[in-house]
Design a protein around this motif. Sequence first.
Motif: not given
Length: 255
Positions: A187-193, A249-254, A243-247, A224-228
């Motif tokens: 799992i590749a999280p984006g930004y979580f505190s 949409g951060h990775l697809v931002s311009t 790898t499931i990305v949960v972010d 993140l629970a769904g991917a987990l």
Amino acid sequence: MELFDLSGKTALITGASGGLGASFARELAAAGAHVVLAARRLEKLESLANAIEASGGKALAVAMDVTDPDSVTAAFATVQETLGRPCDIIINNSGISRDDWFTRMTEEDWRAVMNTNLDGVWRVAKAGANALIDAGKPGSIINIASITARRPQHTIAAYAASKAAVEHFTHVMALELARYGIRSNAIAPGYFSTDINDEFLESEQGEKMRKRVPMRRFGEYRELAGALLLLASDAGSYMTGTTIVVDGGHLVSTL
């Protein structure tokens, strides 16, 4: 929903004393798994274990330092002796960061990050996989990677490099373990505190980062629970090497 049911399964979570690890433990316990909470701070683990059991779940706290091979071996031995079975699910969540420009980073800081984030994943995955292989049981190993493995960011060279290596190691694990019925995903999280980044996310730079996320916010642990649960359960029984990305949409931002 039966596909997501983890009743009768045992799930070990490293770095379970707080943050994402503690959240993962609660989610897996709520799905029916007997969770094994692993981290260096046993007192925090025991508090979480008590809370999970008070909510009707099952939990076992074990001391584990993923940077120490003997500690990892001892923790898995404790699980086997206490529960009489290997862990069906392994969540490699332990991670640290040492932020600095790579040209100024010390050898000590670089090695500390690699020893926890990459070497620790290898140690735990190796011990968990071998226990399953010896018992002739299938299983699921889930490594926590990061979107920083795919998009560069200033001052986190060691962290980003370690997570990129974890993602590729996950693929190699999947290839080698498939014959044993053991799945390996990430799992590749984006930004979580978390304890690693909460100060940054609350800073002016963190606010600029938030505005670049297409969903205009940082993630919440429950997201993140769904991917987990998908990767841990029979719902993902034909998934390995992904790898499931949960972010948000951060990775697809311009750019």
